[in-house]
Design an enzyme around this catalytic site. Structure first.
Site, PDB file in Angstrom:
ATOM      1  N   HIS A  99       2.728  -7.878   2.553  1.00  0.00           N
ATOM      2  CA  HIS A  99       3.830  -8.223   2.541  1.00  0.00           C
ATOM      3  C   HIS A  99       3.573  -9.918   3.214  1.00  0.00           C
ATOM      4  CE1 HIS A  99       7.185  -5.586   1.842  1.00  0.00           C
ATOM      5  NE2 HIS A  99       6.488  -4.756   2.645  1.00  0.00           N
ATOM      6  N   ASP A 106       9.674  -4.150  -1.077  1.00  0.00           N
ATOM      7  CA  ASP A 106      10.462  -2.862  -0.748  1.00  0.00           C
ATOM      8  C   ASP A 106      11.941  -3.064  -1.366  1.00  0.00           C
ATOM      9  OD1 ASP A 106       8.140  -2.595   1.097  1.00  0.00           O
ATOM     10  OD2 ASP A 106       9.402  -3.124   2.801  1.00  0.00           O
ATOM     11  N   GLU A 163       5.235   5.610   1.534  1.00  0.00           N
ATOM     12  CA  GLU A 163       6.704   4.954   1.362  1.00  0.00           C
ATOM     13  C   GLU A 163       7.081   4.807  -0.177  1.00  0.00           C
ATOM     14  OE1 GLU A 163       6.143   1.251   2.980  1.00  0.00           O
ATOM     15  OE2 GLU A 163       5.827   1.813   5.010  1.00  0.00           O
ATOM     16  N   HIS A 166       7.882   1.257  -1.363  1.00  0.00           N
ATOM     17  CA  HIS A 166       7.086   0.115  -1.345  1.00  0.00           C
ATOM     18  C   HIS A 166       5.979  -0.083  -2.601  1.00  0.00           C
ATOM     19  CE1 HIS A 166       4.033  -2.796   1.104  1.00  0.00           C
ATOM     20  NE2 HIS A 166       3.305  -2.032   0.289  1.00  0.00           N
TER      21      HIS A 166
END
Length: 188
Positions: A99, A106, A163, A166
């Site tokens: 990120h 996301d 996740e 993500h």
């Protein structure tokens, strides 16, 4: 390394997405805003690949809702301080920090009316239920996760196992970690 300052803003007008930048609100695992502004920024290469994912989903009547993209290293530190588990939050100094490089996003799927599709967990759910391939979520959630994964994969993004929301570009070390002070963007 790629150009340090090649971040572009993703907007509903530029990319036909819905923005709900979670860390600009209290609706995130910290319980408070981390960003001052609800900006969605990505490295230009990631933004181009995001456009490809959008195009893949359009014939299915699906769109993307984005919760987070670029995150300055200072914000990464704040998130890690609240949840120091590198399986879910990359270490702000030694982790991959996609990120902070502008190459991670996301997001989730929404239908033609903007309603989120069933994914089995909420965003930032730090349990194994959020892991890709978890068969403890409904069949519908598994199907929707696979649709999202397929579109993102075709566009050139990779998932992380823990996740479902993500996705990131491969070869993260080819992109520099950015601090807010290097951008002057006022995110924090």
């Amino acid at each position: 390394m790629k150009n340090t300052y090649s971040l572009v803003e993703i907007t509903p007008q530029s990319h036909d997405v819905i923005l709900e930048i979670a860390y600009a609100t209290e609706k995130n695992f910290t319980g408070k805003p981390v960003y001052k502004q609800p900006l969605c920024l990505m490295h230009e290469e990631a933004a181009s690949r995001l456009q490809r994912a959008i195009e893949v989903l359009q014939p299915m009547g699906l769109r993307l809702k984005i919760w987070d993209a670029f995150r300055p290293q200072e914000a990464q530190q704040e998130l890690y301080d609240c949840a120091p588990d590198p399986e879910y939050v990359s270490h702000p100094q030694t982790g991959v920090r996609p990120h902070c490089r502008g190459i991670a996003i996301d997001l989730t799927l929404v239908d033609q009316f903007g309603h989120e599709l069933e994914m089995g967990t909420e965003f930032d759910d730090f349990r194994s239920l959020a892991h890709h391939g978890n068969d403890q979520v409904s069949n519908l959630a598994q199907k929707n996760r696979l649709i999202l994964a397929g579109a993102m994969n075709v566009a050139g993004f990779n998932p992380i196992q823990s996740e479902w929301w993500h996705y990131q570009l491969p070869d993260a070390d080819h992109y520099p970690v950015l601090k807010e002070s290097e951008l002057g963007s006022g995110i924090l």
